[in-house]
Motif scaffolding. Structure first.
Motif, PDB file in Angstrom:
ATOM      1  N   ARG A 195      -6.842  27.802 -10.995  1.00  0.00           N
ATOM      2  CA  ARG A 195      -7.727  26.822 -10.355  1.00  0.00           C
ATOM      3  C   ARG A 195      -7.202  25.422 -10.592  1.00  0.00           C
ATOM      4  NH1 ARG A 195     -12.776  23.892 -10.915  1.00  0.00           N
ATOM      5  NH2 ARG A 195     -12.762  24.085 -13.196  1.00  0.00           N
ATOM      6  N   LYS A 196      -7.191  24.620  -9.533  1.00  0.00           N
ATOM      7  CA  LYS A 196      -6.814  23.214  -9.627  1.00  0.00           C
ATOM      8  C   LYS A 196      -8.083  22.380  -9.726  1.00  0.00           C
ATOM      9  CE  LYS A 196      -3.951  24.074  -5.725  1.00  0.00           C
ATOM     10  NZ  LYS A 196      -3.261  23.513  -4.532  1.00  0.00           N
ATOM     11  N   THR A 197      -8.198  21.603 -10.779  1.00  0.00           N
ATOM     12  CA  THR A 197      -9.353  20.713 -10.854  1.00  0.00           C
ATOM     13  C   THR A 197      -9.139  19.468 -10.009  1.00  0.00           C
ATOM     14  OG1 THR A 197      -8.493  19.628 -12.850  1.00  0.00           O
ATOM     15  CG2 THR A 197      -9.938  21.530 -13.169  1.00  0.00           C
ATOM     16  N   ARG A 221      -6.035  34.769 -11.612  1.00  0.00           N
ATOM     17  CA  ARG A 221      -6.305  33.644 -10.721  1.00  0.00           C
ATOM     18  C   ARG A 221      -6.049  32.319 -11.434  1.00  0.00           C
ATOM     19  NH1 ARG A 221     -12.953  33.662 -10.348  1.00  0.00           N
ATOM     20  NH2 ARG A 221     -13.355  33.489 -12.606  1.00  0.00           N
ATOM     21  N   PRO A 255      -7.731  18.816  -6.271  1.00  0.00           N
ATOM     22  CA  PRO A 255      -7.307  19.575  -5.088  1.00  0.00           C
ATOM     23  C   PRO A 255      -5.929  19.192  -4.567  1.00  0.00           C
ATOM     24  CG  PRO A 255      -9.024  17.989  -4.518  1.00  0.00           C
ATOM     25  CD  PRO A 255      -8.938  18.014  -6.011  1.00  0.00           C
ATOM     26  N   THR A 295      -8.062  22.727  -2.758  1.00  0.00           N
ATOM     27  CA  THR A 295      -9.378  23.213  -3.161  1.00  0.00           C
ATOM     28  C   THR A 295      -9.477  23.210  -4.673  1.00  0.00           C
ATOM     29  OG1 THR A 295     -10.886  25.127  -3.102  1.00  0.00           O
ATOM     30  CG2 THR A 295      -8.518  25.588  -3.128  1.00  0.00           C
ATOM     31  N   THR A 296     -10.715  23.174  -5.182  1.00  0.00           N
ATOM     32  CA  THR A 296     -10.943  23.322  -6.612  1.00  0.00           C
ATOM     33  C   THR A 296     -11.566  24.685  -6.915  1.00  0.00           C
ATOM     34  OG1 THR A 296     -13.097  22.220  -6.411  1.00  0.00           O
ATOM     35  CG2 THR A 296     -11.189  20.841  -6.996  1.00  0.00           C
ATOM     36  N   GLU A 297     -11.537  25.580  -5.932  1.00  0.00           N
ATOM     37  CA  GLU A 297     -12.024  26.935  -6.143  1.00  0.00           C
ATOM     38  C   GLU A 297     -10.926  27.774  -6.806  1.00  0.00           C
ATOM     39  OE1 GLU A 297     -15.164  27.952  -5.420  1.00  0.00           O
ATOM     40  OE2 GLU A 297     -15.543  25.855  -4.853  1.00  0.00           O
ATOM     41  N   TRP A 298     -11.326  28.875  -7.441  1.00  0.00           N
ATOM     42  CA  TRP A 298     -10.350  29.792  -8.018  1.00  0.00           C
ATOM     43  C   TRP A 298      -9.519  30.432  -6.912  1.00  0.00           C
ATOM     44  CZ3 TRP A 298      -9.059  29.975 -12.963  1.00  0.00           C
ATOM     45  CH2 TRP A 298      -9.981  29.516 -13.924  1.00  0.00           C
ATOM     46  N   ILE A 299      -8.217  30.573  -7.159  1.00  0.00           N
ATOM     47  CA  ILE A 299      -7.290  31.157  -6.191  1.00  0.00           C
ATOM     48  C   ILE A 299      -6.655  32.389  -6.830  1.00  0.00           C
ATOM     49  CG2 ILE A 299      -5.206  30.791  -4.810  1.00  0.00           C
ATOM     50  CD1 ILE A 299      -5.751  27.762  -5.053  1.00  0.00           C
ATOM     51  N   SER A 300      -6.784  33.530  -6.189  1.00  0.00           N
ATOM     52  CA  SER A 300      -6.146  34.751  -6.683  1.00  0.00           C
ATOM     53  C   SER A 300      -4.643  34.667  -6.448  1.00  0.00           C
ATOM     54  CB  SER A 300      -6.714  35.986  -5.976  1.00  0.00           C
ATOM     55  OG  SER A 300      -8.087  36.152  -6.287  1.00  0.00           O
ATOM     56  N   GLN A 306      -3.300  24.822  -0.383  1.00  0.00           N
ATOM     57  CA  GLN A 306      -4.750  24.973  -0.509  1.00  0.00           C
ATOM     58  C   GLN A 306      -5.323  23.817  -1.336  1.00  0.00           C
ATOM     59  OE1 GLN A 306      -6.270  29.009  -1.304  1.00  0.00           O
ATOM     60  NE2 GLN A 306      -4.154  29.741  -1.177  1.00  0.00           N
TER      61      GLN A 306
END
Length: 350
Positions: free
Chosen positions: A172-174, A170, A176, A96-101, A94
């Motif tokens: 998060r990757k700052t 969760r 991606p 993404t820089t969104e939070w991932i559960s 993934q």
């Protein structure tokens, strides 16, 4: 740094964590008659060995074996970087820089790793996977990369680029492109999970060992303390360096990391699989192995790697500052020397 064995740590069961380099911690049997129930086997690329006193449990050895192997499967499904369908592999895909559960297991391991990362000045890092791939340690296709390749990989490495929200489960990757490799901590977690399962069955005197890493608790059936042997850190030989007699009645993990088995040579120079994520290159110090004693196998696993990464001088300083029970074995010219932290020498509980 640092993958390890099995489908969690891609390699054969004879090759200890961080892909076969790992110092082997041997169970010291001695000459006395075994009076404990023993289980051993091979599963998912590694071996396990359990010795236990079963006087206060209704479980059968077959049930305990099923429990142990169920723990392996559950951990493998969540934490294996070798399996494309594992939870951590899905997270890595993934961009993404969104939070991932994520599962509680991943939250806990990342939380511990971030603490150890800060205390080791960034030398312990779960995001080192691009470097490990670049140097060829992931698939045994070793090579010395060009500096511009190292620089490109380092740009996507760093625990400060990985955030964790434990309360909401969760991460998060700052960045991606950040990828996470849990193999330097997952084996300790597995040991702890097996130990918890034994205790849930009413077994409180045991030695649980997976791929050379272990937790012991209580005493042997004859009342004696558990004894383990630390291997002499020399390639191509198997000799005992030191015997440890474990007196911690409440349980102690014994985790060892080493540099001397997994390396390659190129142009007359040796390159260790222990990579410093800050430089992107193998470490060059003289530290060969670190053994850590701790009540939590997961924490012990992370710290044994972190101290090995920083070297014998900085490692000794950090162990004192953090109150870690650590045994360092390092090369001084042609000699092997030991250094023990003050906590390691203390007879008190870990």
């Amino acid at each position: 740094m640092y993958p390890a064995l099995g489908t969690l740590y891609p390699d054969s069961f004879m090759k200890f964590r961080y892909i076969s380099c790992l110092l082997m911690v041997l169970i010291f049997a001695g000459c006395e008659r075994n009076t404990e129930t023993e289980l051993s086997g091979e599963i998912q690329g590694t071996t396990y060995h359990v010795k236990m006193v079963m006087e206060q449990t209704d479980a059968t050895p077959e049930q305990i074996r099923a429990d142990v192997e169920a723990v392996f499967r559950r951990v493998d499904e969540k934490l294996s970087n070798w399996r494309e369908d594992s939870e951590i592999s899905r997270v890595n895909r993934q961009q993404t820089t969104e939070w991932i559960s994520v599962s509680p297991e991943i939250v806990r391991l990342v939380t511990i790793a971030k603490d150890v990362n800060r205390s080791s000045a960034g030398c312990y890092d779960l995001t080192v996977k691009p470097l490990f791939d670049l140097w060829g340690f992931s698939r045994h296709e070793n090579r010395v990369p060009e500096q511009h390749e190292i620089d490109q990989a380092v740009a996507h490495v760093g625990m400060t680029k990985l955030e964790v929200d434990a309360e909401n489960g969760r991460i998060r990757k700052t960045d991606p492109e950040l990828t996470i490799d849990l193999s330097s901590i997952a084996q300790g977690y597995t040991v702890g999970a097996v130990a918890e399962r034994l205790e849930s069955r009413g077994i409180h005197n045991y030695l649980a060992e997976i791929g050379g890493e272990m937790k012991v608790k209580g005493r042997k059936a004859n009342g004696a303390s558990w004894r383990v042997a630390i291997e002499k850190p020399k390639p191509m030989v198997r000799e005992v360096q030191r015997i440890l007699e474990i007196h911690q009645e409440n349980g102690a993990a014994v985790m060892t990391s080493g540099t001397y088995r997994n390396f390659f040579e190129s142009g007359g120079q040796s390159y260790s699989h222990i990579l410093d994520p800050r430089t992107g290159s193998p470490v060059t110090h003289n530290l060969l192995s670190v053994t850590v004693l701790h009540d939590d196998p997961t924490v012990a696993d992370a710290w044994s790697t972190a101290l090995l990464c920083v070297g014998e001088i900085a490692g000794a300083e950090i162990a004192e500052a953090e109150g870690i029970k650590a045994l360092f074995i390092y090369r001084d010219g042609e000699e092997l020397k030991e250094h023990m932290s003050s906590r390691f020498l203390s007879p008190t509980e870990p």
